[in-house]
Design an enzyme around this catalytic site. Structure first.
Site, PDB file in Angstrom:
ATOM      1  N   GLY A  37       0.802  -1.214   0.000  1.00 40.59           N
ATOM      2  CA  GLY A  37       0.000   0.000   0.000  1.00 40.59           C
ATOM      3  C   GLY A  37       0.828   1.255   0.000  1.00 40.59           C
ATOM      4  O   GLY A  37       2.058   1.229   0.095  1.00 40.59           O
ATOM      5  N   ASP A  54       3.336  -2.600   8.157  1.00 40.51           N
ATOM      6  CA  ASP A  54       2.265  -2.560   7.159  1.00 40.51           C
ATOM      7  C   ASP A  54       1.336  -1.398   7.458  1.00 40.51           C
ATOM      8  O   ASP A  54       1.363  -0.833   8.559  1.00 40.51           O
ATOM      9  CB  ASP A  54       1.490  -3.883   7.176  1.00 40.51           C
ATOM     10  CG  ASP A  54       0.808  -4.188   5.853  1.00 40.51           C
ATOM     11  OD1 ASP A  54       0.743  -3.294   4.991  1.00 40.51           O
ATOM     12  OD2 ASP A  54       0.328  -5.328   5.687  1.00 40.51           O
ATOM     13  N   GLY A  55       0.530  -1.030   6.501  1.00 44.28           N
ATOM     14  CA  GLY A  55      -0.445   0.035   6.681  1.00 44.28           C
ATOM     15  C   GLY A  55      -1.788  -0.519   7.113  1.00 44.28           C
ATOM     16  O   GLY A  55      -1.960  -1.725   7.308  1.00 44.28           O
ATOM     17  N   ALA A  56      -2.755   0.364   7.273  1.00 43.98           N
ATOM     18  CA  ALA A  56      -4.121  -0.031   7.614  1.00 43.98           C
ATOM     19  C   ALA A  56      -5.079   1.007   7.065  1.00 43.98           C
ATOM     20  O   ALA A  56      -4.712   2.170   6.864  1.00 43.98           O
ATOM     21  CB  ALA A  56      -4.293  -0.171   9.125  1.00 43.98           C
ATOM     22  N   GLY A 104      -6.871  -4.144   3.534  1.00 43.39           N
ATOM     23  CA  GLY A 104      -7.203  -4.827   2.294  1.00 43.39           C
ATOM     24  C   GLY A 104      -7.785  -3.979   1.197  1.00 43.39           C
ATOM     25  O   GLY A 104      -8.154  -4.512   0.152  1.00 43.39           O
ATOM     26  N   GLU A 155      -1.322 -10.442   3.389  1.00 44.16           N
ATOM     27  CA  GLU A 155      -1.028  -9.597   4.548  1.00 44.16           C
ATOM     28  C   GLU A 155      -1.378 -10.306   5.850  1.00 44.16           C
ATOM     29  O   GLU A 155      -0.615 -10.261   6.821  1.00 44.16           O
ATOM     30  CB  GLU A 155      -1.792  -8.276   4.442  1.00 44.16           C
ATOM     31  CG  GLU A 155      -1.242  -7.320   3.402  1.00 44.16           C
ATOM     32  CD  GLU A 155      -2.091  -6.072   3.239  1.00 44.16           C
ATOM     33  OE1 GLU A 155      -1.551  -5.046   2.800  1.00 44.16           O
ATOM     34  OE2 GLU A 155      -3.304  -6.117   3.548  1.00 44.16           O
TER      35      GLU A 155
END
Length: 229
Positions: free
Chosen positions: A31, A87-89, A101, A109
């Site tokens: 992302g 990771d992102g969110a 997602g 992920e």
């Protein structure tokens, strides 16, 4: 405005990279925010400030970005335990439960997140919510054969279901599956809805990441905060 948000994402991602030490197996998120972390790791490797890093990418796009950044890559076959994943969110609630997602990589992920000792989330403060599902959809990955019955089932749970498209065609994940974006009017009990979603045959995975994040680095106009679970 977009430039400011991108700067916040970069600040959060680069701060999250501080959790990484030489010799670690590192999960590489997918992302627009996670890509800043990938580039930062590559820069630190080039400078010699990080060494002996093995990256486990969560998507084909991330793998390509990591290769461009000079990060050695491995697989979960060779490295089944990941030291830390950055990771992102898409949404973060006060308990560090997440929706992920919207980039379409939720299955890989989640596999990498579950294999990780630590999951460090990076985001701008616009991703913080009091309740998951109020702003955006919960992505649900389904096999192509099951799109219609899965959509009907998810609608029965109270969701407005929209199959994701890209360039006028159904979006296909790296694993060859499809994405149903499920719009709920908030999720007061995300654990319950997560169980219900998985009960339908043909559903591969959903974008509710509950009890997985250990930290979240969130950057805003007033500064940066590190949230811990």
């Amino acid at each position: 405005m977009a430039t400011g948000i991108e700067q916040l994402k970069q600040q959060a991602a680069e701060r999250a990279v501080d959790f990484i030490q030489s010799g670690m197996v590192v999960g590489l998120g997918t992302g627009s925010t996670a890509v800043f972390a990938v580039r930062r790791i590559g820069a630190l490797l080039a400078e010699g400030r990080l060494q002996r890093i093995v990256g486990i990418p969560t998507s084909n796009a991330t793998a390509r970005e990591a290769q461009r950044a000079g990060i050695p890559l491995g697989t979960l076959d060779d490295h089944p335990v990941v030291d830390v994943t950055v990771d992102g969110a898409d949404e973060i609630d006060p308990q560090l439960n997440l929706i992920k997602g919207l980039g379409g990589a939720l299955l890989r992920e989640k596999i990498v997140a579950v294999a990780s000792r630590r999951l460090v989330i990076v985001a701008d403060d616009g991703k913080r919510v009091e309740q998951l599902g109020v702003r955006g959809p919960v992505p649900v990955e389904v096999v192509g054969f099951a799109v219609r019955p899965a959509a009907m089932y998810l609608a029965s749970l109270g969701a407005r279901v929209v199959e994701r498209h890209k360039d006028g065609r159904p979006f296909v994940t790296d694993e060859g599956n499809r994405i149903l974006d499920c719009h709920f009017a908030g999720l007061p009990n995300p654990q319950e809805i997560a169980q219900l979603i998985r009960a339908q045959p043909g559903v591969v995975e959903h974008g509710l990441f509950l009890g997985m994040a250990t930290e979240a680095v969130v950057a805003g106009e007033r500064g940066m905060v590190v949230l811990e679970r």
